[in-house]
Each structure stands twice: as C-alpha cells, then as structure tokens.
Design a protein around this motif. Structure first.
Motif, PDB file in Angstrom:
ATOM      1  N   THR A   1     -11.648   2.964   1.567  1.00 20.98           N
ATOM      2  CA  THR A   1     -10.942   1.697   1.368  1.00 20.98           C
ATOM      3  C   THR A   1     -11.943   0.589   1.092  1.00 20.98           C
ATOM      4  O   THR A   1     -13.112   0.664   1.499  1.00 20.98           O
ATOM      5  CB  THR A   1     -10.104   1.323   2.602  1.00 20.98           C
ATOM      6  OG1 THR A   1     -10.957   1.187   3.742  1.00 20.98           O
ATOM      7  CG2 THR A   1      -9.050   2.390   2.875  1.00 20.98           C
TER       8      THR A   1
ATOM      9  N   ARG B   1      -7.539  -1.884  -0.411  1.00 20.52           N
ATOM     10  CA  ARG B   1      -7.302  -1.066  -1.604  1.00 20.52           C
ATOM     11  C   ARG B   1      -7.876   0.329  -1.365  1.00 20.52           C
ATOM     12  O   ARG B   1      -9.026   0.480  -0.962  1.00 20.52           O
ATOM     13  CB  ARG B   1      -7.940  -1.706  -2.836  1.00 20.52           C
ATOM     14  CG  ARG B   1      -7.698  -0.929  -4.128  1.00 20.52           C
ATOM     15  CD  ARG B   1      -8.074  -1.764  -5.344  1.00 20.52           C
ATOM     16  NE  ARG B   1      -9.466  -2.152  -5.337  1.00 20.52           N
ATOM     17  CZ  ARG B   1     -10.459  -1.412  -5.828  1.00 20.52           C
ATOM     18  NH1 ARG B   1     -10.206  -0.196  -6.331  1.00 20.52           N
ATOM     19  NH2 ARG B   1     -11.703  -1.849  -5.802  1.00 20.52           N
ATOM     20  N   ASP B   2      -7.044   1.353  -1.607  1.00 17.66           N
ATOM     21  CA  ASP B   2      -7.492   2.733  -1.462  1.00 17.66           C
ATOM     22  C   ASP B   2      -8.284   3.173  -2.684  1.00 17.66           C
ATOM     23  O   ASP B   2      -7.927   2.851  -3.822  1.00 17.66           O
ATOM     24  CB  ASP B   2      -6.287   3.665  -1.303  1.00 17.66           C
ATOM     25  CG  ASP B   2      -5.550   3.435   0.000  1.00 17.66           C
ATOM     26  OD1 ASP B   2      -6.207   3.452   1.058  1.00 17.66           O
ATOM     27  OD2 ASP B   2      -4.316   3.227  -0.033  1.00 17.66           O
TER      28      ASP B   2
ATOM     29  N   GLY C   1      -3.776  -6.398   3.241  1.00 16.80           N
ATOM     30  CA  GLY C   1      -4.142  -4.993   3.239  1.00 16.80           C
ATOM     31  C   GLY C   1      -5.478  -4.717   2.574  1.00 16.80           C
ATOM     32  O   GLY C   1      -6.277  -5.624   2.316  1.00 16.80           O
TER      33      GLY C   1
ATOM     34  N   ASP D   1      -3.346  -3.662   7.910  1.00 22.41           N
ATOM     35  CA  ASP D   1      -4.410  -2.760   7.462  1.00 22.41           C
ATOM     36  C   ASP D   1      -5.720  -3.482   7.191  1.00 22.41           C
ATOM     37  O   ASP D   1      -6.789  -2.890   7.303  1.00 22.41           O
ATOM     38  CB  ASP D   1      -3.973  -2.027   6.191  1.00 22.41           C
ATOM     39  CG  ASP D   1      -2.835  -1.050   6.432  1.00 22.41           C
ATOM     40  OD1 ASP D   1      -2.425  -0.894   7.596  1.00 22.41           O
ATOM     41  OD2 ASP D   1      -2.356  -0.451   5.454  1.00 22.41           O
TER      42      ASP D   1
ATOM     43  N   SER E   1     -10.889  -9.314  -2.573  1.00 17.82           N
ATOM     44  CA  SER E   1      -9.695  -9.680  -1.809  1.00 17.82           C
ATOM     45  C   SER E   1      -9.852 -11.096  -1.253  1.00 17.82           C
ATOM     46  O   SER E   1     -10.960 -11.644  -1.204  1.00 17.82           O
ATOM     47  CB  SER E   1      -9.499  -8.701  -0.655  1.00 17.82           C
ATOM     48  OG  SER E   1     -10.486  -8.932   0.347  1.00 17.82           O
TER      49      SER E   1
ATOM     50  N   ARG F   1       0.813  -1.218   0.000  1.00 17.81           N
ATOM     51  CA  ARG F   1       0.000   0.000   0.000  1.00 17.81           C
ATOM     52  C   ARG F   1       0.845   1.266   0.000  1.00 17.81           C
ATOM     53  O   ARG F   1       0.454   2.293  -0.562  1.00 17.81           O
ATOM     54  CB  ARG F   1      -0.923  -0.045   1.212  1.00 17.81           C
ATOM     55  CG  ARG F   1      -2.029   0.984   1.209  1.00 17.81           C
ATOM     56  CD  ARG F   1      -2.887   0.796   2.438  1.00 17.81           C
ATOM     57  NE  ARG F   1      -3.999   1.724   2.467  1.00 17.81           N
ATOM     58  CZ  ARG F   1      -4.773   1.902   3.530  1.00 17.81           C
ATOM     59  NH1 ARG F   1      -4.555   1.190   4.632  1.00 17.81           N
ATOM     60  NH2 ARG F   1      -5.765   2.771   3.494  1.00 17.81           N
ATOM     61  N   ASN F   2       2.026   1.200   0.637  1.00 16.12           N
ATOM     62  CA  ASN F   2       2.879   2.390   0.756  1.00 16.12           C
ATOM     63  C   ASN F   2       4.011   2.387  -0.269  1.00 16.12           C
ATOM     64  O   ASN F   2       5.043   3.025  -0.055  1.00 16.12           O
ATOM     65  CB  ASN F   2       3.452   2.495   2.168  1.00 16.12           C
ATOM     66  CG  ASN F   2       4.216   1.243   2.583  1.00 16.12           C
ATOM     67  OD1 ASN F   2       4.495   0.372   1.770  1.00 16.12           O
ATOM     68  ND2 ASN F   2       4.534   1.148   3.869  1.00 16.12           N
TER      69      ASN F   2
END
Length: 305
Positions: free
Chosen positions: A225, A110-111, A108, A266, A230, A36-37
């Motif tokens: 988000t 998804r944004d 995580g 996350d 997923s 994500r980052n």
C-alpha cells in the motif's frame, strides 16, 4: 468556513461526519468516489450488513447524513491542502476552494498489486486480501496464496487452519520462509513464479512458470500500500511502518502530528477492515469535536517513531 472538512466519504469518513453532524457542527465531506472495496460483491463480518454490497451500504449511509442540515457532501478529488489549524484550505481538481478549522483524513490508501496480468481484473472478487472478509465464501475449496512478502506464509497458515485443507502457497522462490512450519501445517508449496491469472465466475486459473496451469476457487495475497500523492502526504503527516506499507501515525483521539488534523480508517491503521473503520471514524469525529471545544487538550502526536 466549515468547522470540519472530512476528506474521504467511505465508512470512516461518513462515521466521523455523523458524530460531528449530531453536534450541529458544519461539516463538508469530500469524496473522490473510489472506495477501496468498490469491486467487492459483499461486506462480510459487519453486523447488520453481512453480505451486503459496500456500495449499497454507503448509499444508505449517505442518505442518513442528509437528515443533518449542517452536513454537506460533494464529489471531487483533493489536489492541494494549505493553511493551519483554524484556517485550512482545501482545493479540488476542478479548482474549487474550501476552508475549515479542522481536517479529518479518511481517504484510505492505494493498493499496489503485483504486476501480473489478470490480477487487477479479479481484485475483490477472485483475488482477495482478507480471510476474515472473504474466506467463508470459499471455505473448503482449493485456495492459493501468492507470497508478496513473508506475510504470505502467515496468510497461508491462517487459511489452512480454519478455512480449507487445500491451500497452496506460491512462493516464487522467496527466501526466508519457514518451510518446516508450513509443511507441518499441511500447506502445499510451489516455488514457481506466477505469470498470469484468468478469472471467471467460478474461480481463477493461475499460469505458472514452465507452462503449467492450476485451478483454484480464489487467490489470496497481501498487496503493498502507498500514501504517495495523497492528502496525508501533501500535509506531511508523520507515518508509521506497517507490514504492507506506511500509515498515518495517530494518537488516542485520532490526532495526527499536524495540529488540527485527524485521521481515520485504512489511512491510519495497518489492518484494513470495515468494523475498524467505523470505530476509527467515531473516534476521529469525537476527537475532532473535542479539539474544537478544548484545543489545549488535543495535542499532536510526536513525529518520531
């Protein structure tokens, strides 16, 4: 058959794998390679790693795990999950299948950024989500906050309190904001809509409705988000509602509502942060190990809220 398959090879997933590797359990970490980052230049506020690029930290982390012979790592995207506790099956996009007694979800979320031209290009650099992660680097500079929800006002108040005395909240005409509190704190408000963003190395230029443009060092926003499509969604894990979107409901040992399935990072908390992901990963790894040793003491969480 592996003892555990960890889906997601970033901070939470690798920490969980490390706990299990040190217990000499056979573990496979599957990672799609899209943390994500990944666009961020530095991970800030992480003791010992402050300012180091997340990709570099993860590279070191993966090298550390190579010391454990029972621990394997591979790239790939999970497209299907089946089975039950003791005999899960995991299928990758290339058709490969793997089996495990337990699963740890660390993939995580998804944004979902607002549909404004230029925002995606600056995400993680001049378009930011977290004052704790990125605020110090733009301290004292003119900052903008885009109100994607009422949490935008909270973000603006935080930034105005400790990071900058020049904070503008772009409301886009959003109703229900506490204008009196924002004005009292010294937050400037602009009711126009954000139409485009232009990014360069020194900041961001925002084009607002009516043809005006304003220059800022950075734009903060809270993206929605999603867990759609997923592994957590494939399994049907019970979810909780967070301010930005749903996350997997977990118990004190990181167990989900699905027997034998654990979650960390996350995907399992409403507030993203590397420090929290590391702690969650350690909890998921130890909780999963406890489940392998004493299945009767790790009971799934209730699906009901």
């Amino acid at each position: 058959m592996y003892d555990v398959i960890v889906i997601g090879g970033s901070f939470a997933g690798l920490t969980a794998a490390l706990q299990l590797g040190r217990a000499s359990r056979s573990v496979l970490v599957i990672d799609a390679g899209l943390p994500r980052n990944r666009t961020s230049a530095g991970a800030h506020g992480v003791a010992g790693w402050d300012g180091i690029a997340p990709a570099e930290i993860l590279g070191r982390f993966r090298d550390d795990l190579k010391a454990y012979p029972h621990l394997s790592q591979r790239g790939g995207k999970v497209t299907a999950i089946g089975g039950q506790m003791g005999a899960f099956s995991v299928t990758l996009e290339n058709g490969e299948d793997f089996a495990a007694k337990r699963l740890i979800l660390a993939h995580g979320v998804r944004d979902i950024l607002p549909d404004v031209p230029g925002l995606a290009e600056g995400w993680g650099r001049q378009v930011l989500h977290c004052p704790y992660c990125h605020g110090y680097e733009v301290k004292g500079e003119p900052l903008a906050v885009l109100a994607t929800s009422h949490m935008g006002a909270h973000q603006a108040l935080m930034l105005r309190a400790d990071w900058s005395d020049r904070v503008t909240l772009i409301t886009g005409g959003m109703d229900g904001l506490d204008h009196a509190a924002l004005e009292l704190a010294g937050v400037q408000m602009d009711s126009r809509a954000l139409e485009a963003a232009q990014i360069d190395e020194s900041g961001i230029t925002l084009s607002l409705s009516g043809g005006d443009s304003q220059r800022f060092a950075a734009l903060f926003l809270g993206p929605r988000t999603t867990l759609a499509e997923s592994p957590a969604a494939h399994l049907g894990c019970a979810l909780s509602d967070g301010p930005m979107g749903p996350f997997v409901k977990v118990g004190p040992m990181a167990q989900t509502s699905i027997p034998g399935v654990f979650a960390a990072g996350d995907v399992a908390r409403p507030m993203p942060n590397i420090n929290f992901a590391l702690a969650d990963g350690a909890q998921a790894g130890s909780g999963c190990h406890a489940s392998l040793l004493f299945p009767e003491i790790v009971t799934p969480v209730e699906a009901a809220q």
